[in-house]
Write a protein that holds these residues in place. Structure first.
Motif, PDB file in Angstrom:
ATOM      1  N   ARG A 143       0.851  -1.196   0.000  1.00  0.00           N
ATOM      2  CA  ARG A 143       0.000   0.000   0.000  1.00  0.00           C
ATOM      3  C   ARG A 143       0.884   1.241   0.000  1.00  0.00           C
ATOM      4  O   ARG A 143       1.819   1.341   0.794  1.00  0.00           O
ATOM      5  N   LEU A 144       0.577   2.178  -0.889  1.00  0.00           N
ATOM      6  CA  LEU A 144       1.322   3.434  -0.996  1.00  0.00           C
ATOM      7  C   LEU A 144       0.347   4.604  -0.967  1.00  0.00           C
ATOM      8  O   LEU A 144      -0.710   4.565  -1.599  1.00  0.00           O
ATOM      9  N   LEU A 145       0.728   5.653  -0.253  1.00  0.00           N
ATOM     10  CA  LEU A 145      -0.030   6.898  -0.205  1.00  0.00           C
ATOM     11  C   LEU A 145       0.701   7.948  -1.030  1.00  0.00           C
ATOM     12  O   LEU A 145       1.889   8.197  -0.805  1.00  0.00           O
ATOM     13  N   GLU A 146       0.001   8.564  -1.969  1.00  0.00           N
ATOM     14  CA  GLU A 146       0.563   9.700  -2.706  1.00  0.00           C
ATOM     15  C   GLU A 146       0.028  10.986  -2.091  1.00  0.00           C
ATOM     16  O   GLU A 146      -1.186  11.197  -2.030  1.00  0.00           O
ATOM     17  N   ILE A 147       0.923  11.843  -1.633  1.00  0.00           N
ATOM     18  CA  ILE A 147       0.544  13.133  -1.056  1.00  0.00           C
ATOM     19  C   ILE A 147       0.632  14.195  -2.143  1.00  0.00           C
ATOM     20  O   ILE A 147       1.671  14.379  -2.772  1.00  0.00           O
ATOM     21  N   GLY A 148      -0.470  14.910  -2.363  1.00  0.00           N
ATOM     22  CA  GLY A 148      -0.502  15.951  -3.392  1.00  0.00           C
ATOM     23  C   GLY A 148      -0.574  15.362  -4.781  1.00  0.00           C
ATOM     24  O   GLY A 148       0.318  15.597  -5.603  1.00  0.00           O
ATOM     25  N   SER A 149      -1.635  14.624  -5.068  1.00  0.00           N
ATOM     26  CA  SER A 149      -1.725  13.895  -6.341  1.00  0.00           C
ATOM     27  C   SER A 149      -1.970  14.793  -7.548  1.00  0.00           C
ATOM     28  O   SER A 149      -1.839  14.338  -8.687  1.00  0.00           O
ATOM     29  N   GLY A 150      -2.356  16.050  -7.319  1.00  0.00           N
ATOM     30  CA  GLY A 150      -2.456  17.006  -8.425  1.00  0.00           C
ATOM     31  C   GLY A 150      -3.448  16.594  -9.484  1.00  0.00           C
ATOM     32  O   GLY A 150      -4.630  16.402  -9.213  1.00  0.00           O
ATOM     33  N   THR A 151      -2.986  16.424 -10.708  1.00  0.00           N
ATOM     34  CA  THR A 151      -3.863  16.066 -11.818  1.00  0.00           C
ATOM     35  C   THR A 151      -4.273  14.596 -11.789  1.00  0.00           C
ATOM     36  O   THR A 151      -5.179  14.194 -12.520  1.00  0.00           O
ATOM     37  N   GLY A 152      -3.569  13.780 -11.016  1.00  0.00           N
ATOM     38  CA  GLY A 152      -3.859  12.351 -10.968  1.00  0.00           C
ATOM     39  C   GLY A 152      -3.167  11.541 -12.044  1.00  0.00           C
ATOM     40  O   GLY A 152      -3.299  10.312 -12.093  1.00  0.00           O
ATOM     41  N   GLN A 153      -2.387  12.187 -12.906  1.00  0.00           N
ATOM     42  CA  GLN A 153      -1.703  11.466 -13.980  1.00  0.00           C
ATOM     43  C   GLN A 153      -0.695  10.459 -13.434  1.00  0.00           C
ATOM     44  O   GLN A 153      -0.597   9.342 -13.944  1.00  0.00           O
ATOM     45  N   HIS A 154       0.047  10.862 -12.406  1.00  0.00           N
ATOM     46  CA  HIS A 154       1.004   9.934 -11.813  1.00  0.00           C
ATOM     47  C   HIS A 154       0.282   8.727 -11.240  1.00  0.00           C
ATOM     48  O   HIS A 154       0.681   7.578 -11.476  1.00  0.00           O
ATOM     49  N   GLY A 155      -0.766   8.960 -10.462  1.00  0.00           N
ATOM     50  CA  GLY A 155      -1.471   7.855  -9.826  1.00  0.00           C
ATOM     51  C   GLY A 155      -2.009   6.867 -10.843  1.00  0.00           C
ATOM     52  O   GLY A 155      -1.863   5.649 -10.680  1.00  0.00           O
ATOM     53  N   ALA A 156      -2.628   7.364 -11.900  1.00  0.00           N
ATOM     54  CA  ALA A 156      -3.189   6.488 -12.929  1.00  0.00           C
ATOM     55  C   ALA A 156      -2.090   5.679 -13.611  1.00  0.00           C
ATOM     56  O   ALA A 156      -2.243   4.471 -13.844  1.00  0.00           O
ATOM     57  N   PHE A 157      -0.978   6.323 -13.912  1.00  0.00           N
ATOM     58  CA  PHE A 157       0.117   5.647 -14.618  1.00  0.00           C
ATOM     59  C   PHE A 157       0.807   4.624 -13.724  1.00  0.00           C
ATOM     60  O   PHE A 157       1.055   3.482 -14.134  1.00  0.00           O
ATOM     61  N   PHE A 158       1.112   5.015 -12.483  1.00  0.00           N
ATOM     62  CA  PHE A 158       1.829   4.098 -11.597  1.00  0.00           C
ATOM     63  C   PHE A 158       0.949   2.931 -11.175  1.00  0.00           C
ATOM     64  O   PHE A 158       1.434   1.804 -11.029  1.00  0.00           O
ATOM     65  N   ALA A 159      -0.347   3.160 -10.964  1.00  0.00           N
ATOM     66  CA  ALA A 159      -1.237   2.054 -10.614  1.00  0.00           C
ATOM     67  C   ALA A 159      -1.300   1.035 -11.755  1.00  0.00           C
ATOM     68  O   ALA A 159      -1.344  -0.179 -11.510  1.00  0.00           O
ATOM     69  N   ALA A 160      -1.288   1.516 -12.987  1.00  0.00           N
ATOM     70  CA  ALA A 160      -1.334   0.612 -14.134  1.00  0.00           C
ATOM     71  C   ALA A 160      -0.050  -0.190 -14.272  1.00  0.00           C
ATOM     72  O   ALA A 160      -0.071  -1.349 -14.718  1.00  0.00           O
ATOM     73  N   ASN A 161       1.066   0.413 -13.878  1.00  0.00           N
ATOM     74  CA  ASN A 161       2.365  -0.246 -14.049  1.00  0.00           C
ATOM     75  C   ASN A 161       2.870  -0.959 -12.808  1.00  0.00           C
ATOM     76  O   ASN A 161       3.885  -1.651 -12.875  1.00  0.00           O
ATOM     77  N   LEU A 162       2.169  -0.791 -11.688  1.00  0.00           N
ATOM     78  CA  LEU A 162       2.501  -1.496 -10.444  1.00  0.00           C
ATOM     79  C   LEU A 162       1.228  -2.176  -9.940  1.00  0.00           C
ATOM     80  O   LEU A 162       0.675  -1.812  -8.897  1.00  0.00           O
ATOM     81  N   PRO A 163       0.735  -3.168 -10.660  1.00  0.00           N
ATOM     82  CA  PRO A 163      -0.587  -3.735 -10.373  1.00  0.00           C
ATOM     83  C   PRO A 163      -0.705  -4.424  -9.019  1.00  0.00           C
ATOM     84  O   PRO A 163      -1.819  -4.570  -8.502  1.00  0.00           O
ATOM     85  N   ALA A 164       0.403  -4.837  -8.417  1.00  0.00           N
ATOM     86  CA  ALA A 164       0.349  -5.497  -7.114  1.00  0.00           C
ATOM     87  C   ALA A 164       0.304  -4.497  -5.963  1.00  0.00           C
ATOM     88  O   ALA A 164       0.155  -4.895  -4.802  1.00  0.00           O
ATOM     89  N   LEU A 165       0.419  -3.214  -6.271  1.00  0.00           N
ATOM     90  CA  LEU A 165       0.488  -2.161  -5.256  1.00  0.00           C
ATOM     91  C   LEU A 165      -0.794  -1.337  -5.254  1.00  0.00           C
ATOM     92  O   LEU A 165      -1.240  -0.876  -6.305  1.00  0.00           O
TER      93      LEU A 165
END
Length: 199
Positions: free
Chosen positions: A31-53
């Motif tokens: 489990r990872l917490l992103e602080i200050g996700s902004g546009t959400g582009q990072h979250g969407a991209f990293f979730a897709a590329n780190l599917p176990a997280l």
């Protein structure tokens, strides 16, 4: 991409280099917490590329509507509903194996930076990892002329913002029980700071 969603070209440019550094360091994290996700582009991209997280996006209340749109559009089980988080008030309601934050410390007022580290530490499990991406100053010096100009721009817009000094950050981290483990060079005169929770 939905036209109603905010877009950051910087996020598009840096998401792959950031992923390259995160991926080998998050093999055991669940489990990872992103602080200050902004546009959400990072979250969407990293979730897709780190599917176990599980990648938990968060931000101030004003930014949540478009983050929810991004999360709903992405439709990934490991990208849960976004949560409100203000580093000046949030302390340890949930615990995570890792925390990630990109380009936030130079935007928030200087008075909130100590709170950022206290907040991050309180949300980390023992031996958890904090990743901070962005530009910084070293012993009062800039790593590039473009960073100097960027700092001047930030302070002209808001005198309380600006690039933070590495010595100050490591001291604040130490006070919050976080030890600097790595200071990684990144493209476009940015760095990735990797801290480990020591208490």
């Amino acid at each position: 991409m939905a036209s109603s969603l905010p877009f950051s070209q910087a996020c598009e440019n840096n998401k792959q280099p950031i992923l390259d550094e995160l991926k080998p360091r998050l093999k055991q994290a669940l489990r990872l917490l992103e602080i200050g996700s902004g546009t959400g582009q990072h979250g969407a991209f990293f979730a897709a590329n780190l599917p176990a997280l599980e990648w938990q996006m968060s931000d101030l209340a004003a930014n949540l509507p478009h983050l929810r749109l991004r999360q709903n559009q992405t439709e990934r089980a490991n990208l849960p509903t976004v949560v409100e988080l203000d580093v000046t008030r949030s302390r340890g309601e949930c615990r995570y194996d890792a925390i990630f934050s990109a380009n936030t410390l130079h935007i928030m007022p200087g008075s909130a930076v100590p709170d950022f580290f206290l907040c991050a530490s309180s949300h980390l499990h023992a031996n958890g990892t904090l990743f901070i991406y962005g530009p910084f100053r070293y012993q009062g010096e800039y790593t590039s002329e473009s960073n100097r100009e960027f700092d001047q721009f930030l302070q002209s817009r808001d005198p309380l913002s600006g690039l933070r000094e590495m010595d100050e950050l490591t001291n604040l981290a130490d006070n919050a029980g976080l030890s600097l483990m790595e200071d990684l060079p990144m493209p476009a005169n940015n760095r990735m700071l990797v801290f480990k929770k020591s208490i």
